[in-house]
Design a protein around this motif. Structure first.
Motif, PDB file in Angstrom:
ATOM      1  N   ARG A   1       0.832  -1.359  -0.003  1.00  0.00           N
ATOM      2  CA  ARG A   1       0.039   0.044   0.171  1.00  0.00           C
ATOM      3  C   ARG A   1       0.954   1.305   0.054  1.00  0.00           C
ATOM      4  O   ARG A   1       0.489   2.274  -0.826  1.00  0.00           O
ATOM      5  N   ALA A   2       1.907   1.231   0.943  1.00  0.00           N
ATOM      6  CA  ALA A   2       2.772   2.270   0.690  1.00  0.00           C
ATOM      7  C   ALA A   2       3.557   2.705  -0.443  1.00  0.00           C
ATOM      8  O   ALA A   2       3.713   3.824  -1.039  1.00  0.00           O
ATOM      9  N   ALA A   3       3.954   1.451  -1.112  1.00  0.00           N
ATOM     10  CA  ALA A   3       4.709   1.610  -2.451  1.00  0.00           C
ATOM     11  C   ALA A   3       3.563   2.137  -3.379  1.00  0.00           C
ATOM     12  O   ALA A   3       4.139   2.991  -4.143  1.00  0.00           O
ATOM     13  N   LEU A   4       2.397   1.749  -3.325  1.00  0.00           N
ATOM     14  CA  LEU A   4       1.403   2.190  -4.499  1.00  0.00           C
ATOM     15  C   LEU A   4       1.179   3.712  -4.187  1.00  0.00           C
ATOM     16  O   LEU A   4       0.907   4.297  -5.196  1.00  0.00           O
ATOM     17  N   ARG A   5       0.865   3.888  -2.985  1.00  0.00           N
ATOM     18  CA  ARG A   5       0.747   5.505  -2.454  1.00  0.00           C
ATOM     19  C   ARG A   5       1.934   6.359  -2.976  1.00  0.00           C
ATOM     20  O   ARG A   5       1.851   7.615  -3.738  1.00  0.00           O
ATOM     21  N   ALA A   6       3.163   5.896  -2.795  1.00  0.00           N
ATOM     22  CA  ALA A   6       4.374   6.777  -3.315  1.00  0.00           C
ATOM     23  C   ALA A   6       4.290   6.863  -4.773  1.00  0.00           C
ATOM     24  O   ALA A   6       4.884   7.837  -5.669  1.00  0.00           O
ATOM     25  N   ALA A   7       3.926   5.693  -5.389  1.00  0.00           N
ATOM     26  CA  ALA A   7       3.982   5.611  -6.945  1.00  0.00           C
ATOM     27  C   ALA A   7       3.012   6.689  -7.419  1.00  0.00           C
ATOM     28  O   ALA A   7       3.065   7.468  -8.312  1.00  0.00           O
ATOM     29  N   TRP A   8       1.701   6.744  -6.778  1.00  0.00           N
ATOM     30  CA  TRP A   8       0.694   7.531  -7.411  1.00  0.00           C
ATOM     31  C   TRP A   8       1.063   9.049  -7.010  1.00  0.00           C
ATOM     32  O   TRP A   8       0.994   9.776  -8.010  1.00  0.00           O
ATOM     33  N   LEU A   9       1.867   9.309  -6.111  1.00  0.00           N
ATOM     34  CA  LEU A   9       2.235  10.792  -5.678  1.00  0.00           C
ATOM     35  C   LEU A   9       3.507  10.937  -6.852  1.00  0.00           C
ATOM     36  O   LEU A   9       3.255  12.202  -7.376  1.00  0.00           O
ATOM     37  N   GLY A  10       4.109   9.943  -7.028  1.00  0.00           N
ATOM     38  CA  GLY A  10       5.309  10.345  -8.226  1.00  0.00           C
ATOM     39  C   GLY A  10       4.656  10.403  -9.361  1.00  0.00           C
ATOM     40  O   GLY A  10       5.043  11.274 -10.334  1.00  0.00           O
ATOM     41  N   LEU A  11       3.390   9.769  -9.825  1.00  0.00           N
ATOM     42  CA  LEU A  11       2.941   9.812 -11.199  1.00  0.00           C
ATOM     43  C   LEU A  11       2.219  11.369 -11.301  1.00  0.00           C
ATOM     44  O   LEU A  11       2.360  11.919 -12.298  1.00  0.00           O
ATOM     45  N   GLN A  12       1.724  11.811 -10.305  1.00  0.00           N
ATOM     46  CA  GLN A  12       1.292  13.109 -10.497  1.00  0.00           C
ATOM     47  C   GLN A  12       2.140  14.240 -10.600  1.00  0.00           C
ATOM     48  O   GLN A  12       2.010  15.249 -11.217  1.00  0.00           O
ATOM     49  N   ASP A  13       3.411  13.836 -10.538  1.00  0.00           N
ATOM     50  CA  ASP A  13       4.387  14.867 -10.726  1.00  0.00           C
ATOM     51  C   ASP A  13       5.042  15.098 -12.163  1.00  0.00           C
ATOM     52  O   ASP A  13       5.627  15.672 -12.707  1.00  0.00           O
ATOM     53  N   LEU A  14       4.355  13.766 -12.720  1.00  0.00           N
ATOM     54  CA  LEU A  14       4.626  13.491 -14.356  1.00  0.00           C
ATOM     55  C   LEU A  14       3.690  14.200 -15.218  1.00  0.00           C
ATOM     56  O   LEU A  14       3.798  14.103 -16.519  1.00  0.00           O
ATOM     57  N   GLY A  15       2.529  14.613 -14.666  1.00  0.00           N
ATOM     58  CA  GLY A  15       1.432  15.220 -15.513  1.00  0.00           C
ATOM     59  C   GLY A  15       0.104  15.244 -14.877  1.00  0.00           C
ATOM     60  O   GLY A  15       0.073  14.922 -13.464  1.00  0.00           O
ATOM     61  N   SER A  16      -1.104  15.485 -15.444  1.00  0.00           N
ATOM     62  CA  SER A  16      -2.331  15.392 -14.791  1.00  0.00           C
ATOM     63  C   SER A  16      -2.746  13.883 -14.836  1.00  0.00           C
ATOM     64  O   SER A  16      -2.696  13.002 -15.968  1.00  0.00           O
ATOM     65  N   ALA A  17      -3.100  13.277 -13.480  1.00  0.00           N
ATOM     66  CA  ALA A  17      -3.481  11.861 -13.565  1.00  0.00           C
ATOM     67  C   ALA A  17      -4.842  11.742 -12.667  1.00  0.00           C
ATOM     68  O   ALA A  17      -5.111  12.498 -11.885  1.00  0.00           O
ATOM     69  N   ARG A  18      -5.505  10.787 -13.159  1.00  0.00           N
ATOM     70  CA  ARG A  18      -6.619  10.153 -12.424  1.00  0.00           C
ATOM     71  C   ARG A  18      -6.103   8.634 -12.165  1.00  0.00           C
ATOM     72  O   ARG A  18      -5.596   7.893 -13.002  1.00  0.00           O
ATOM     73  N   VAL A  19      -6.536   8.019 -10.928  1.00  0.00           N
ATOM     74  CA  VAL A  19      -6.397   6.834 -10.699  1.00  0.00           C
ATOM     75  C   VAL A  19      -7.888   5.909 -10.557  1.00  0.00           C
ATOM     76  O   VAL A  19      -8.556   6.454 -10.002  1.00  0.00           O
ATOM     77  N   SER A  20      -7.890   4.896 -10.830  1.00  0.00           N
ATOM     78  CA  SER A  20      -8.762   3.764 -10.749  1.00  0.00           C
ATOM     79  C   SER A  20      -9.004   3.329  -9.087  1.00  0.00           C
ATOM     80  O   SER A  20      -8.354   3.783  -8.452  1.00  0.00           O
ATOM     81  N   SER A  21      -9.988   2.524  -9.203  1.00  0.00           N
ATOM     82  CA  SER A  21     -10.106   2.159  -7.588  1.00  0.00           C
ATOM     83  C   SER A  21      -8.808   0.823  -7.561  1.00  0.00           C
ATOM     84  O   SER A  21      -8.239   0.722  -8.492  1.00  0.00           O
ATOM     85  N   LEU A  22      -8.582   0.429  -6.360  1.00  0.00           N
ATOM     86  CA  LEU A  22      -7.675  -0.536  -5.770  1.00  0.00           C
ATOM     87  C   LEU A  22      -8.232  -1.824  -5.959  1.00  0.00           C
ATOM     88  O   LEU A  22      -9.460  -2.105  -5.477  1.00  0.00           O
ATOM     89  N   TYR A  23      -7.452  -2.822  -6.497  1.00  0.00           N
ATOM     90  CA  TYR A  23      -8.240  -4.170  -6.589  1.00  0.00           C
ATOM     91  C   TYR A  23      -7.000  -5.220  -6.194  1.00  0.00           C
ATOM     92  O   TYR A  23      -5.828  -5.064  -6.360  1.00  0.00           O
ATOM     93  N   ARG A  24      -7.544  -6.107  -5.395  1.00  0.00           N
ATOM     94  CA  ARG A  24      -6.613  -7.379  -5.019  1.00  0.00           C
ATOM     95  C   ARG A  24      -6.757  -8.752  -5.944  1.00  0.00           C
ATOM     96  O   ARG A  24      -8.155  -8.852  -6.379  1.00  0.00           O
ATOM     97  N   THR A  25      -5.718  -8.836  -6.426  1.00  0.00           N
ATOM     98  CA  THR A  25      -5.644 -10.049  -7.359  1.00  0.00           C
ATOM     99  C   THR A  25      -4.682 -11.318  -6.979  1.00  0.00           C
ATOM    100  O   THR A  25      -3.522 -10.988  -6.485  1.00  0.00           O
ATOM    101  N   ALA A  26      -4.773 -12.537  -7.353  1.00  0.00           N
ATOM    102  CA  ALA A  26      -3.931 -13.430  -7.273  1.00  0.00           C
ATOM    103  C   ALA A  26      -2.978 -13.185  -8.396  1.00  0.00           C
ATOM    104  O   ALA A  26      -3.160 -12.598  -9.263  1.00  0.00           O
ATOM    105  N   PRO A  27      -1.522 -13.778  -8.093  1.00  0.00           N
ATOM    106  CA  PRO A  27      -0.484 -13.579  -8.988  1.00  0.00           C
ATOM    107  C   PRO A  27      -0.925 -14.308 -10.176  1.00  0.00           C
ATOM    108  O   PRO A  27      -1.595 -15.677 -10.221  1.00  0.00           O
TER     109      PRO A  27
END
Length: 168
Positions: free
Chosen positions: A17-43
């Motif tokens: 969760r922390a890694a995804l949160r950090a990625a989301w913040l970093g992506l917002q620095d690259l342009g205008s961004a929207r994010v989907s819901s969060l999903y849990r999936t098996a590998p």
């Protein structure tokens, strides 16, 4: 010129969760961004614990390879290692598509060659862009029946879900 790129986010090691949160913040620095819901999936074609996944729609001025470099820098900042193909990962950022560009070289294939085979990509991507059509793949929603056997659970809005406890 501004280009619409779609980026897949995934993590299944460490504090995903922390890694995804950090990625989301970093992506917002690259342009205008929207994010989907969060999903849990098996590998899929991988091992390890369940993944947490989302997709980001990013409007950016970065060209494809510069964007790929930025994504890989965000992965590295979260401790991403690549010991073998499909290894469990602290953070995985996949450039899924870049406008209507078709591209293939040693580093990058667009659209992503397996995006239509993965429920963890299709569901969040179609949440952001329900009518999306991509080169060589056509209408992405038409590929949903082929991934119907892949377990996927929507965990709700991204911001709230990544802030939630990891105890689940």
């Amino acid at each position: 010129m501004i280009h619409r790129a779609y980026i897949g986010l995934g993590a299944n090691l460490g504090d995903a969760r922390a890694a995804l949160r950090a990625a989301w913040l970093g992506l917002q620095d690259l342009g205008s961004a929207r994010v989907s819901s969060l999903y849990r999936t098996a590998p899929v074609d991988a091992q390890g614990p369940d993944f947490l996944n989302a997709v980001v729609a990013l409007d950016t001025v970065l060209e494809p390879h510069a964007l790929l470099d930025a994504l890989q820098a965000l992965e590295a900042a979260q401790g991403r290692e690549r010991p073998y193909r499909n290894a469990p990962r602290t953070l995985d950022l996949d450039l899924l598509s870049y406008g209507s560009l078709r591209w293939e070289d040693a580093r990058l294939t667009l659209p992503h060659p397996r995006l239509h085979q993965r429920a963890f990509v299709l569901h969040p991507l179609l949440e952001l862009a329900p009518g999306l059509t991509l080169p060589d793949l056509g209408v992405l929603a038409d590929h949903l029946p082929a991934v119907a056997d892949q377990a996927i659970e929507c965990m709700g809005g991204f911001e709230a879900a990544v802030a939630a406890s990891n105890s689940k």
